[in-house]
Design an enzyme around this catalytic site. Structure first.
Site, PDB file in Angstrom:
ATOM      1  N   ASP A  34     -14.108  30.521  41.135  1.00 15.19           N
ATOM      2  CA  ASP A  34     -14.159  29.624  42.440  1.00 15.19           C
ATOM      3  C   ASP A  34     -15.179  29.790  43.455  1.00 15.19           C
ATOM      4  O   ASP A  34     -14.834  29.675  44.609  1.00 15.19           O
ATOM      5  CB  ASP A  34     -12.703  29.820  43.129  1.00 15.19           C
TER       6      ASP A  34
ATOM      7  N   ASN B 214      -7.531  26.316  32.761  1.00 17.08           N
ATOM      8  CA  ASN B 214      -7.407  27.350  34.011  1.00 17.08           C
ATOM      9  C   ASN B 214      -8.448  27.073  34.906  1.00 17.08           C
ATOM     10  O   ASN B 214      -8.330  27.518  36.179  1.00 17.08           O
ATOM     11  CB  ASN B 214      -7.630  28.650  33.251  1.00 17.08           C
TER      12      ASN B 214
ATOM     13  N   HIS C  24     -12.520  22.977  39.164  1.00 15.40           N
ATOM     14  CA  HIS C  24     -13.620  22.589  39.909  1.00 15.40           C
ATOM     15  C   HIS C  24     -13.799  21.458  40.769  1.00 15.40           C
ATOM     16  O   HIS C  24     -13.488  20.302  40.324  1.00 15.40           O
ATOM     17  CB  HIS C  24     -14.909  22.370  38.612  1.00 15.40           C
TER      18      HIS C  24
ATOM     19  N   ARG D  42      -6.017  32.225  12.991  1.00 15.92           N
ATOM     20  CA  ARG D  42      -6.595  31.032  12.161  1.00 15.92           C
ATOM     21  C   ARG D  42      -5.725  30.142  11.436  1.00 15.92           C
ATOM     22  O   ARG D  42      -5.430  28.863  11.648  1.00 15.92           O
ATOM     23  CB  ARG D  42      -7.450  31.705  10.945  1.00 15.92           C
TER      24      ARG D  42
ATOM     25  N   THR E  22      -6.418  24.935  40.749  1.00 18.60           N
ATOM     26  CA  THR E  22      -5.525  24.690  39.829  1.00 18.60           C
ATOM     27  C   THR E  22      -3.981  25.185  39.954  1.00 18.60           C
ATOM     28  O   THR E  22      -3.099  24.277  39.590  1.00 18.60           O
ATOM     29  CB  THR E  22      -5.904  25.671  38.627  1.00 18.60           C
TER      30      THR E  22
HETATM   31  P1  GDP Z   1     -15.256  26.359  41.183  1.00 14.50           P
HETATM   32  O1  GDP Z   1     -14.173  26.627  40.293  1.00 14.50           O
HETATM   33  O2  GDP Z   1     -16.294  27.409  41.156  1.00 14.50           O
HETATM   34  O3  GDP Z   1     -15.710  25.064  40.793  1.00 14.50           O
HETATM   35  O4  GDP Z   1     -14.904  26.349  42.623  1.00 14.50           O
HETATM   36  P2  GDP Z   1     -13.460  25.842  43.201  1.00 14.50           P
HETATM   37  O5  GDP Z   1     -13.945  24.250  43.446  1.00 14.50           O
HETATM   38  O6  GDP Z   1     -12.303  26.160  42.701  1.00 14.50           O
HETATM   39  O7  GDP Z   1     -13.470  26.306  44.555  1.00 14.50           O
HETATM   40  C1  GDP Z   1     -14.409  26.121  45.562  1.00 14.50           C
HETATM   41  C2  GDP Z   1     -14.026  25.554  46.957  1.00 14.50           C
HETATM   42  O8  GDP Z   1     -15.039  25.830  48.127  1.00 14.50           O
HETATM   43  C3  GDP Z   1     -13.643  24.020  46.640  1.00 14.50           C
HETATM   44  O9  GDP Z   1     -12.752  23.557  47.713  1.00 14.50           O
HETATM   45  C4  GDP Z   1     -15.123  23.688  46.949  1.00 14.50           C
HETATM   46  O10 GDP Z   1     -14.931  22.357  47.560  1.00 14.50           O
HETATM   47  C5  GDP Z   1     -15.369  24.364  48.404  1.00 14.50           C
HETATM   48  N1  GDP Z   1     -17.097  24.544  48.570  1.00 14.50           N
HETATM   49  C6  GDP Z   1     -17.739  24.681  47.599  1.00 14.50           C
HETATM   50  N2  GDP Z   1     -19.229  25.085  48.206  1.00 14.50           N
HETATM   51  C7  GDP Z   1     -18.704  25.047  49.623  1.00 14.50           C
HETATM   52  C8  GDP Z   1     -19.653  25.704  50.627  1.00 14.50           C
HETATM   53  O11 GDP Z   1     -20.729  25.904  50.605  1.00 14.50           O
HETATM   54  N3  GDP Z   1     -18.867  25.522  52.086  1.00 14.50           N
HETATM   55  C9  GDP Z   1     -17.644  25.308  51.853  1.00 14.50           C
HETATM   56  N4  GDP Z   1     -17.056  25.317  53.260  1.00 14.50           N
HETATM   57  N5  GDP Z   1     -16.720  25.045  51.109  1.00 14.50           N
HETATM   58  C10 GDP Z   1     -17.448  24.915  49.663  1.00 14.50           C
HETATM   59  P1  IMO Z   2     -12.650  28.489  37.783  1.00 14.25           P
HETATM   60  O1  IMO Z   2     -13.557  27.798  36.897  1.00 14.25           O
HETATM   61  C1  IMO Z   2     -10.349  31.885  39.388  1.00 14.25           C
HETATM   62  C2  IMO Z   2      -7.903  33.996  36.530  1.00 14.25           C
HETATM   63  C3  IMO Z   2      -6.299  33.888  36.840  1.00 14.25           C
HETATM   64  C4  IMO Z   2      -5.975  35.289  36.308  1.00 14.25           C
HETATM   65  C5  IMO Z   2      -6.845  35.311  35.068  1.00 14.25           C
HETATM   66  C6  IMO Z   2      -6.370  35.214  33.681  1.00 14.25           C
HETATM   67  O2  IMO Z   2     -11.992  27.500  38.760  1.00 14.25           O
HETATM   68  O3  IMO Z   2     -13.502  29.264  38.700  1.00 14.25           O
HETATM   69  P2  IMO Z   2      -5.855  32.868  32.606  1.00 14.25           P
HETATM   70  O4  IMO Z   2      -4.899  31.781  32.990  1.00 14.25           O
HETATM   71  O5  IMO Z   2      -7.424  32.354  32.475  1.00 14.25           O
HETATM   72  O6  IMO Z   2      -5.328  33.516  31.404  1.00 14.25           O
HETATM   73  O7  IMO Z   2      -5.644  33.925  33.637  1.00 14.25           O
HETATM   74  O8  IMO Z   2      -8.231  34.891  35.206  1.00 14.25           O
HETATM   75  N1  IMO Z   2      -8.636  32.762  36.319  1.00 14.25           N
HETATM   76  C7  IMO Z   2      -9.439  32.441  37.321  1.00 14.25           C
HETATM   77  N2  IMO Z   2      -9.516  32.643  38.873  1.00 14.25           N
HETATM   78  N3  IMO Z   2     -10.907  30.699  38.989  1.00 14.25           N
HETATM   79  C8  IMO Z   2     -10.707  30.260  37.653  1.00 14.25           C
HETATM   80  O9  IMO Z   2     -11.494  29.365  37.431  1.00 14.25           O
HETATM   81  C9  IMO Z   2      -9.979  31.056  37.035  1.00 14.25           C
HETATM   82  N4  IMO Z   2      -9.857  31.083  35.506  1.00 14.25           N
HETATM   83  C10 IMO Z   2      -9.023  32.106  35.533  1.00 14.25           C
HETATM   84  O10 IMO Z   2      -6.301  33.651  37.951  1.00 14.25           O
HETATM   85  O11 IMO Z   2      -6.011  36.441  37.119  1.00 14.25           O
HETATM   86 MG    MG Z   3     -12.220  26.891  40.836  1.00 11.29          MG
END
Ligand code: GDP
Ligand code: IMO
Ligand code: MG
Length: 447
Positions: A20, A45, A48, A153, A313
């Site tokens: 995240d 999982n 984005h 497998r 998620t």
């Molecule tokens: P990802 O899983 O790495 O793609 O990140 P996520 O989308 O799950 O979580 C990032 C959160 O931060 C989302 O709600 C984005 O819209 C937000 N976000 C991303 N970059 C920035 C930033 O520079 N500032 C702020 N305030 N929010 C951001």
């Molecule tokens: P993005 O791509 C944050 C974490 C879960 C849990 C561990 C195992 O949005 O950054 P799983 O369901 O993969 O077996 O869970 O990994 N986890 C994430 N945490 N962002 C993610 O993806 C994650 N994908 C898995 O919260 O601790």
């Molecule tokens: Mg994320």
């Protein structure tokens, strides 16, 4: 640490923390410079978020380049695909006016079946409730059981198998021979998840709907490369969640760092010349596992509220901590990152002081080396440098010069510690809310 960069290099975007970090936003931003955006690991999982003109899109399986009409969106062989989720996501995006005609999925990617999701939930529940052992805190998307099946497998279903009825039925039957006793014991309500006929019909219906998208994506990638086109690999999950290099067992089940790209997509490692590591200006974690800089006080609560730190998620509140530079340098080295994008800096505006963890104390001794060993990491005492905060809101800043001096100092401290240039700074969720630090890295053009 930095490798020479070349205009013709393909690029990877990988998370350097526990997920995240804002990977989706940066992939969307960079995508127009690339022919295809490629997912190589993980599954649904991942969550984005991409925000364009105030409109938010949440992507789980579909690559974050889908909002850019010039890009192919490729789900590679290393991904575990829940067809139910993929179809739902494609329908949702299409309803929002997004053209999904260029989304394709590898015939060799593995299918997350309903019994994998049931097993994921049952294992977590059994660990916590019946066995009294700390659960991983998974997303419940069936990721671990699906990857385990792949390694087993003979009972695994690949996406291409959805188009081969006889073979498909055999795989399901083989899987159920082993799953049925487990699920009857641990998830007695999940009767549909162990019903061979229902599962077969469901899987055939997925195949019918997905058939035009199922292909050998490795050939597609090599065709792009042979024609001199560049690829962007979109990491899901993150480095500290990597099954080999993360804080095991509190990790996901794939190689989420850049080391997973060759096996998860079928391209040689040296194709990827630019490795862009994404890091938040603080630390977050969802689920269980050690987090040395965790804040359980009002500062943590304030960062969570300001950063809207609730899972894309699962909606779970994310755990919050100060930025851990010891862990960040580990991740940067492991991936060989050529530049860092620092995201969510705007969230730190308004705090009197900002802390950076620059060393760990373990058994009375100080070290600047990270260990992914979960037991050791639990006992770490973080050593902090304290920097003065910055009051001004920075969401309108579009250049380094327009940032408050204390914010610039923070950025420099991070760069100097990690030894990698920061090429972009995120000051808000929208595509536009990004500072391009052009002078410090070979960042591509962004429209
Ligand atoms: P990802 O899983 O790495 O793609 O990140 P996520 O989308 O799950 O979580 C990032 C959160 O931060 C989302 O709600 C984005 O819209 C937000 N976000 C991303 N970059 C920035 C930033 O520079 N500032 C702020 N305030 N929010 C951001
Ligand atoms: P993005 O791509 C944050 C974490 C879960 C849990 C561990 C195992 O949005 O950054 P799983 O369901 O993969 O077996 O869970 O990994 N986890 C994430 N945490 N962002 C993610 O993806 C994650 N994908 C898995 O919260 O601790
Ligand atoms: Mg994320």
């Amino acid at each position: 640490m930095n490798t020479p960069q070349n205009e013709s290099d393909s690029l990877a975007v990988v998370g350097l923390q526990w997920g995240d970090e804002g990977k989706g936003k940066i992939v969307d931003l960079l995508a127009p410079d690339f022919a295809a955006i490629v997912r190589y690991n993980g599954g649904a999982n991942a969550g984005h978020s991409v925000v364009v003109g105030g409109k938010r899109f949440a992507l789980h399986l579909v690559p974050s380049g889908v909002l850019r009409p010039s890009c192919d969106s490729i789900i590679g062989n290393g991904v575990v695909v829940d067809p139910e989720q993929l179809l739902k996501e494609l329908d949702g995006l299409t309803e929002q006016g997004i053209d999904c005609s260029r989304v394709v999925v590898s015939s060799r990617a593995h299918v997350v079946m309903p019994y994998h999701k049931a097993e994921d939930a049952a294992r977590e529940k059994a660990l916590a409730e019946s066995l009294g052992i700390k659960a991983v805190g998974t997303t419940g998307r069936g990721i671990g059981p699906a990857y385990a099946e792949k390694v087993q497998r003979s009972s695994a279903v690949r996406v291409g198998d959805l188009l081969r009825p006889d073979w498909l039925r055999e795989r399901i039957r083989a899987a159920l021979a082993f799953k049925r006793p487990v699920l009857e014991r641990w998830a007695p309500d999940e009767t549909d998840a162990i019903d061979e006929d229902k599962l077969f019909e469901l899987a055939i219906s997925w195949g019918e709907r997905l058939k035009d998208r199922i292909t050998d994506t490795t050939i597609l990638l090599h065709d792009h490369l042979d024609s001199g086109r560049r690829l962007l690999f979109e990491g899901a999950n993150a480095t500290l969640l990597d099954v080999d290099h993360g804080t095991y067992p509190f990790v996901t089940s794939s190689n989420a760092c850049a080391l997973g790209i060759p096996s998860g997509s079928g391209v040689p490692a040296d194709v990827v010349g630019r490795i862009v590591g994404i890091a938040k200006a603080y630390q977050t974690r969802v689920g269980a596992g050690p987090m040395p800089t965790e804040l359980t006080d009002s500062i943590g609560d304030a960062i969570r509220e300001r950063g809207r730190e609730f899972g894309t998620t699962t909606g779970r509140p994310r755990r919050i901590g100060w930025l851990d530079l010891v862990a960040l340098r580990y991740s940067a080295r492991l991936n060989g990152v050529t530049e860092i994008v620092l995201t969510l800096l705007d969230v730190l505006a308004g705090f009197d002081e900002i802390k950076l963890c620059t060393a760990y104390e373990i058994d009375g001794k100080q070290t600047t080396h990270f260990t992914p060993d979960a037991c050791t990491l639990e006992s770490v005492k973080p050593i902090y440098d304290t920097l003065p905060g910055f009051d001004d809101e920075i969401t309108e800043a579009r250049s380094m010069e327009s940032l408050p001096a204390n914010a610039r100092t923070l950025i420099e401290r991070i760069e100097n510690y990690v030894g990698v240039p920061i090429s972009m700074v995120g000051v808000g969720p929208d595509r536009e809310q990004t500072i391009m630090v052009q002078s410090r890295a070979g960042a591509g053009t962004v429209d």
